[in-house]
Scaffold this active site. Sequence first.
Site, short mmCIF file in Angstrom:
data_model
loop_
_atom_site.label_atom_id
_atom_site.label_comp_id
_atom_site.label_asym_id
_atom_site.label_seq_id
_atom_site.Cartn_x
_atom_site.Cartn_y
_atom_site.Cartn_z
N ARG A 82 1.18 -2.05 -5.31
CA ARG A 82 2.57 -1.88 -5.74
C ARG A 82 3.04 -3.17 -6.38
O ARG A 82 3.30 -4.17 -5.70
CB ARG A 82 3.45 -1.50 -4.55
CG ARG A 82 3.13 -0.13 -3.96
CD ARG A 82 3.29 0.98 -4.98
NE ARG A 82 3.19 2.30 -4.39
CZ ARG A 82 3.23 3.42 -5.10
NH1 ARG A 82 3.37 3.37 -6.43
NH2 ARG A 82 3.13 4.59 -4.49
N ALA A 94 2.24 10.55 -2.01
CA ALA A 94 3.64 10.76 -2.40
C ALA A 94 3.74 10.82 -3.91
O ALA A 94 2.84 10.39 -4.63
CB ALA A 94 4.52 9.63 -1.86
N LEU A 96 6.80 11.62 -7.46
CA LEU A 96 8.14 11.91 -7.98
C LEU A 96 8.34 13.41 -8.21
O LEU A 96 7.39 14.15 -8.48
CB LEU A 96 8.35 11.19 -9.31
CG LEU A 96 8.29 9.66 -9.28
CD1 LEU A 96 8.26 9.12 -10.71
CD2 LEU A 96 9.48 9.11 -8.52
N GLU A 115 -3.84 13.08 -5.01
CA GLU A 115 -4.08 11.75 -4.46
C GLU A 115 -5.12 11.73 -3.34
O GLU A 115 -5.72 10.68 -3.09
CB GLU A 115 -2.77 11.14 -3.96
CG GLU A 115 -1.77 10.87 -5.08
CD GLU A 115 -0.62 9.99 -4.64
OE1 GLU A 115 -0.49 9.71 -3.43
OE2 GLU A 115 0.16 9.57 -5.51
N GLY A 134 22.80 2.51 -1.13
CA GLY A 134 23.80 1.61 -1.69
C GLY A 134 23.63 1.37 -3.18
O GLY A 134 24.56 0.89 -3.85
N GLU A 163 -3.80 4.57 -9.60
CA GLU A 163 -4.34 5.59 -8.70
C GLU A 163 -5.87 5.65 -8.75
O GLU A 163 -6.49 6.24 -7.86
CB GLU A 163 -3.76 6.95 -9.05
CG GLU A 163 -2.26 7.06 -8.75
CD GLU A 163 -1.71 8.44 -9.01
OE1 GLU A 163 -2.46 9.25 -9.62
OE2 GLU A 163 -0.57 8.72 -8.62
#
Length: 224
Positions: A82, A94, A96, A115, A134, A163
């Site tokens: 990441r 995971a 989107l 994945e 927030g 990936e």
Amino acid sequence: MSFPAELEVPVVDGADLSDVPVQRRLAGSEVVFTGRVWDVVREEVELPDGKTVVRDLQRHPGAVTVLALDGEENVLFIRQYRHPVRRELWELPAGLLDVDGEAPLLAAQRELAEEADLVASDWAVVADWFNSPGGSSEANRIYLARGLSAVPEADRHVREDEEKDLVPVRVPLAQAARAVLEGRLTNPGTVIGVLALQAALAQGPAVLRPADVPWPTGLSTPAR
């Protein structure tokens, strides 16, 4: 020790706690940055006293996360780089909600296949959350996937970019929870999913919600 009485904080029934959608009037809204996945929007929001404040927020399509659990209660993790945090993180599969018209459950099933090369026969909802309320509209749902089997080799997804180097492992759920509590696992989906599932299993599987329950708090996926 009891709670200080002078603070006058009431004790309420937990059954009464529920987040509720609220639409406050916008005095203005403009897209100040258009990205590949999400936009940044500047909005002027009216407060209950009539004053307005300006807020910059990430308009996000939402995401789904899959906690794949085998028959021995091992959790499937994948290691992925990441870039924003300059780390390789152990994560749950995971992705989107970026396919037009695709239901969240179908997106979760697609991500598990792409994945982890897995399909599952049994699905349920573990937890819903807003990733950073927030400053972002990103809603995320964790699904529990059980009854795992492999995608036939000829039908497997060809992974690209970051990936391509995904590393899969299985870890006993109790050991994964310990790694979270010791600060060794820090991906939010991993933290929330592992601890929430452990709590749910302690109460019994009936506490988990069906896989087709409405998207979190009735929030629709923001349009781009």
